[in-house]
Design an enzyme around this catalytic site. Structure first.
Site, PDB file in Angstrom:
ATOM      1  N   CYS A 148       0.829  -1.223   0.000  1.00 43.96           N
ATOM      2  CA  CYS A 148       0.000   0.000   0.000  1.00 43.96           C
ATOM      3  C   CYS A 148       0.855   1.261   0.000  1.00 43.96           C
ATOM      4  CB  CYS A 148      -0.937   0.011   1.198  1.00 43.96           C
ATOM      5  SG  CYS A 148      -2.285  -1.158   1.066  1.00 43.96           S
ATOM      6  N   LEU A 208       1.569   9.548  -5.763  1.00 39.48           N
ATOM      7  CA  LEU A 208       2.033  10.908  -5.486  1.00 39.48           C
ATOM      8  C   LEU A 208       3.130  11.332  -6.468  1.00 39.48           C
ATOM      9  CD1 LEU A 208       2.287  10.851  -1.582  1.00 39.48           C
ATOM     10  CD2 LEU A 208       0.403  11.724  -2.990  1.00 39.48           C
ATOM     11  N   HIS A 241       2.331   1.669  -3.475  1.00 41.34           N
ATOM     12  CA  HIS A 241       1.269   2.005  -4.422  1.00 41.34           C
ATOM     13  C   HIS A 241       0.876   3.477  -4.297  1.00 41.34           C
ATOM     14  CE1 HIS A 241      -2.600   0.962  -6.580  1.00 41.34           C
ATOM     15  NE2 HIS A 241      -2.982   2.050  -5.932  1.00 41.34           N
ATOM     16  N   GLU A 242       0.634   3.936  -3.069  1.00 38.31           N
ATOM     17  CA  GLU A 242       0.179   5.317  -2.870  1.00 38.31           C
ATOM     18  C   GLU A 242       1.302   6.330  -3.105  1.00 38.31           C
ATOM     19  OE1 GLU A 242      -2.823   5.415  -3.018  1.00 38.31           O
ATOM     20  OE2 GLU A 242      -3.626   3.684  -1.968  1.00 38.31           O
ATOM     21  N   ILE A 243       2.519   6.004  -2.721  1.00 39.84           N
ATOM     22  CA  ILE A 243       3.638   6.927  -2.975  1.00 39.84           C
ATOM     23  C   ILE A 243       3.918   7.010  -4.478  1.00 39.84           C
ATOM     24  CG2 ILE A 243       6.120   7.286  -2.610  1.00 39.84           C
ATOM     25  CD1 ILE A 243       5.632   6.231   0.305  1.00 39.84           C
TER      26      ILE A 243
END
Length: 165
Positions: free
Chosen positions: A130, A138, A133-135
């Site tokens: 996670c 960004l 994936h999220e970084i």
């Protein structure tokens, strides 16, 4: 707080690098609250500012059975294991389709809280996936870019069918 509209693939905002958060104020806290509400409504286990069209480096992750979501401001990966794992991923911006993605099995993340204080978090397994994936989001790297061209093309075709049904 409010549920905000989610930007859908292939919107170019999903490929845009988010700006660092510099002001730790009530607007940031309100945005974090909106992200939490939007993630729950999606539903999802992670969401970023860019998912709702706000190009700020803000991430919310809620791993079941966590009692409350975790908020990460200006997160970055400072260490990553050489060992990798494969995990099924998807996105609130591309609902209805998933695919296996290879990622580092463990990461160390540096981030700030809503007050601007720096923290570190060690993560492994799904939480490590996670964070990566999220970084990536960004950094303007949509998760499908981690797939081979063939898998990505097939996934986009499946997504087109899901959207039209």
């Amino acid at each position: 707080m409010a549920v905000r509209p989610i930007i859908k693939f292939p919107d170019p905002l999903l490929h845009t690098v988010a700006d660092p958060v510099e002001l730790f104020d009530s607007d940031l806290r309100n945005l974090a609250g909106d992200l939490i509400d939007t993630m729950h409504a999606a539903p999802g286990i992670g969401i970023t500012g860019p998912h709702i069209g706000i190009l700020k480096r803000l991430v919310v992750i809620q791993m079941p059975p966590a009692a409350k979501p975790s908020i990460y401001v200006n997160p970055s990966i400072v260490e990553a294991s050489t060992e990798t794992i494969r995990h099924t991923e998807g996105s609130v911006s591309m609902p209805g389709v998933t695919e296996d993605v290879e990622r580092h099995a463990r990461v160390r993340v540096r981030y700030q809280d809503l007050e601007g204080k720096e923290h570190f978090e060690d993560a492994e397994g799904l939480l490590a996936v996670c964070h990566q994936h999220e970084i990536d989001q960004l950094d303007g790297l949509f998760w499908t870019q981690r797939l081979s061209r063939l898998k990505r093309d097939r996934l986009i075709k499946r997504y087109g069918k899901v959207r039209s049904s």
